[in-house]
Design a protein around this motif. Structure first.
Motif, PDB file in Angstrom:
ATOM      1  N   MET A 178     -65.945 -13.149 -34.955  1.00  0.00           N
ATOM      2  CA  MET A 178     -66.779 -13.499 -35.636  1.00  0.00           C
ATOM      3  C   MET A 178     -67.918 -12.115 -36.388  1.00  0.00           C
ATOM      4  O   MET A 178     -68.261 -11.577 -35.366  1.00  0.00           O
ATOM      5  CB  MET A 178     -68.457 -14.310 -34.843  1.00  0.00           C
ATOM      6  N   ARG A 179     -67.474 -12.340 -38.118  1.00  0.00           N
ATOM      7  CA  ARG A 179     -68.301 -11.003 -38.668  1.00  0.00           C
ATOM      8  C   ARG A 179     -70.132 -10.874 -37.825  1.00  0.00           C
ATOM      9  O   ARG A 179     -70.216 -11.809 -38.219  1.00  0.00           O
ATOM     10  CB  ARG A 179     -67.799 -10.830 -39.827  1.00  0.00           C
ATOM     11  N   PRO A 180     -70.102  -9.443 -38.243  1.00  0.00           N
ATOM     12  CA  PRO A 180     -72.085  -9.414 -37.290  1.00  0.00           C
ATOM     13  C   PRO A 180     -73.022 -10.139 -38.779  1.00  0.00           C
ATOM     14  O   PRO A 180     -73.548 -10.723 -38.054  1.00  0.00           O
ATOM     15  CB  PRO A 180     -71.772  -8.181 -37.932  1.00  0.00           C
ATOM     16  N   THR A 207     -74.550   0.014 -33.376  1.00  0.00           N
ATOM     17  CA  THR A 207     -74.238  -0.474 -32.214  1.00  0.00           C
ATOM     18  C   THR A 207     -72.694  -0.389 -31.839  1.00  0.00           C
ATOM     19  O   THR A 207     -72.533  -0.253 -31.072  1.00  0.00           O
ATOM     20  CB  THR A 207     -74.450  -1.797 -31.677  1.00  0.00           C
ATOM     21  N   VAL A 208     -71.821  -1.194 -32.666  1.00  0.00           N
ATOM     22  CA  VAL A 208     -70.500  -1.681 -32.363  1.00  0.00           C
ATOM     23  C   VAL A 208     -69.402  -0.085 -32.667  1.00  0.00           C
ATOM     24  O   VAL A 208     -67.883  -1.157 -32.667  1.00  0.00           O
ATOM     25  CB  VAL A 208     -69.837  -2.712 -32.389  1.00  0.00           C
ATOM     26  N   ASP A 209     -70.232   0.181 -34.094  1.00  0.00           N
ATOM     27  CA  ASP A 209     -69.494   1.450 -34.494  1.00  0.00           C
ATOM     28  C   ASP A 209     -68.839   1.125 -34.983  1.00  0.00           C
ATOM     29  O   ASP A 209     -68.715   0.052 -36.105  1.00  0.00           O
ATOM     30  CB  ASP A 209     -69.381   2.729 -33.193  1.00  0.00           C
ATOM     31  N   ARG A 227     -65.135  -4.351 -32.721  1.00  0.00           N
ATOM     32  CA  ARG A 227     -65.627  -5.322 -32.624  1.00  0.00           C
ATOM     33  C   ARG A 227     -66.720  -5.760 -31.904  1.00  0.00           C
ATOM     34  O   ARG A 227     -67.389  -5.295 -31.090  1.00  0.00           O
ATOM     35  CB  ARG A 227     -64.782  -6.533 -32.712  1.00  0.00           C
ATOM     36  N   PRO A 228     -68.112  -6.863 -31.778  1.00  0.00           N
ATOM     37  CA  PRO A 228     -68.829  -7.008 -31.345  1.00  0.00           C
ATOM     38  C   PRO A 228     -68.680  -7.187 -29.977  1.00  0.00           C
ATOM     39  O   PRO A 228     -67.231  -8.456 -30.240  1.00  0.00           O
ATOM     40  CB  PRO A 228     -69.689  -8.352 -32.292  1.00  0.00           C
ATOM     41  N   THR A 229     -68.681  -6.827 -29.150  1.00  0.00           N
ATOM     42  CA  THR A 229     -68.771  -7.417 -27.587  1.00  0.00           C
ATOM     43  C   THR A 229     -69.387  -9.586 -27.757  1.00  0.00           C
ATOM     44  O   THR A 229     -70.119  -9.130 -27.837  1.00  0.00           O
ATOM     45  CB  THR A 229     -69.090  -6.964 -26.795  1.00  0.00           C
TER      46      THR A 229
END
Lengths: 301, 105
Positions: free
Chosen positions: A1-3, A29-31, A34-36
């Motif tokens: 899922m995209r931020p 945060t994720v640079d 991908r978001p955790t």
């Protein structure tokens, strides 16, 4: 899922105010990664919490405006509806005039409340018709359906109670479990119906584009309706005091009436001033205070 | 929560106020600073939930900047609220240490 998709969990007003910042924080945060799942969970939980917070706040505000009036009406209705034997009981001769006067006042207040509500409906009718013409019905259909369903249930309950009253004596009614359960169930259905209609009306009002006159008249109409709804209780209590020859009910009823006399002029005065301010703001003579224009999620923005 | 079962002072609004006490910061800088001085990693949702409440209460406010990385600063009521909360915590800390005989003062 995209931020950016994660932001959908938040209410629109919140997204408008803080969405860009939150997205930037997620991206920082994720640079490049991908978001955790932990981060996603934090955002989803935050979004749900924000929705609950806004719903509670909106509900509280709406409840303050709407619930007081109909709650008092329900209380007054319960006093009347749960004591049918009082209506059948013979009036004490010494108190007959008091009971007749209180019942007349009660009927007058109820009729007046109905007229006020009707006037409010008529004032909003052109905006409501325009809303329906702009295909607004699907936006309120579900709420109206629930309110209508609860009304049908309450109507059925009232019809059953009416038939029960006709077929049984006062003594039989007071000892009948079925009748008692019917009274409670019907009362709950009535409360639900009133609450759901209030909710549907509040939701509908948010979509209406009211004219200046209608908006300016609203505060006064609301204040008068609320006062009339409040007046039902003391009229009811004084009537009850008369037919039961009860000094306690009389004291409570008169105290209620006195309180109403103290509160009403202030409430009406505030409503008149608010209506004037709205008219003046609409004509460009002055502006409404920022506090009156605040919307949830945009405070101090 | 610590292994003992006792909670550390990890209330997000308090941590944010402490972080902003030495100057304005935006979201990412806040999260990093809080992790550095308190060892608490606040997720974006928890951080912005707390920021929203603090802004609503007037304890912090936006300090200009662009819309995406907007810094926040503590307001005078926020400073007063933080001072009060820390004084309460100091009282508890002093009493606890004193009763354990770890800090006779």
């Amino acid at each position: 899922m995209r931020p950016a998709r994660l932001l959908r969990w938040y209410p629109p007003a919140w997204r408008e105010r803080y969405g860009g910042e939150l997205l930037a924080l997620i991206q920082d945060t994720v640079d490049e990664g991908r978001p955790t799942w932990r981060l996603r969970l934090s955002v989803v939980r935050g979004g749900l919490r924000e929705r609950v917070h806004q719903a509670v706040r909106a509900g509280t505000a709406a409840a303050k405006r709407v619930s007081t009036g109909w709650l008092m009406t329900v209380v007054a209705g319960l006093i009347l509806g749960s004591l049918p034997w009082n209506i059948k009981a013979p009036l004490p001769p010494a108190r007959a005039w008091q009971a007749t006067a209180a019942l007349g006042a009660l009927a007058g207040v109820v009729a007046f409340t109905g007229v006020c509500v009707l006037a409010g409906g008529l004032a909003a009718a052109p905006a409501f018709i325009a809303f329906l013409r702009e295909r607004g019905w699907p936006k309120i259909r579900r709420r109206v359906a629930w309110a209508a369903g609860a009304t049908v249930a309450a109507g059925g309950g009232l019809a059953g109670l009416f038939l029960g009253q006709r077929s049984m004596s006062s003594a039989q009614l007071s000892h009948s479990w079925a009748y008692g359960i019917g009274v409670v169930a019907t009362s709950l259905a009535l409360v639900a119906a009133l609450g759901l209609w209030a909710s549907a009306a509040t939701a509908t009002a948010k979509h209406l584009k009211l004219g200046t006159r209608a908006r300016a008249a609203q505060p006064l109409l609301a204040a008068v309706t609320l006062t009339a709804a409040f007046a039902i209780v003391p009229a009811n209590l004084i009537w009850l005091a008369a037919i039961q020859s009860s000094l306690a009910w009389l004291v409570v009823g008169v105290a209620n009436l006195a309180l109403l006399g103290v509160v009403t002029p202030r409430r009406i005065g505030q409503a008149v001033r608010q209506g004037r301010r709205l008219r003046a703001a609409a004509s460009g003579r002055t502006t409404i205070s920022p506090s009156a224009q605040r919307t949830p999620g945009r405070r101090r923005a | 929560m610590a292994p003992s079962g006792l909670r550390r002072p990890n209330d997000p609004p308090l941590l944010i106020l402490v972080s902003l006490a030495d100057g304005p910061k935006h979201g990412h800088a806040l999260a990093k600073d809080i992790e550095d001085f308190a060892g608490v990693r606040l997720g974006p949702g928890a951080l912005y939930g707390a920021i929203t409440r603090l802004v609503e209460r007037g304890l912090i406010e936006p300090a200009g900047g662009d819309d995406r990385r907007r810094p926040y600063r503590i307001t005078p009521p926020g400073s007063a609220a933080l001072a009060g909360a820390l004084a309460d915590m100091r009282q508890v800390t002093r009493t606890g240490l004193s009763r354990l005989g770890l800090d006779p003062a």
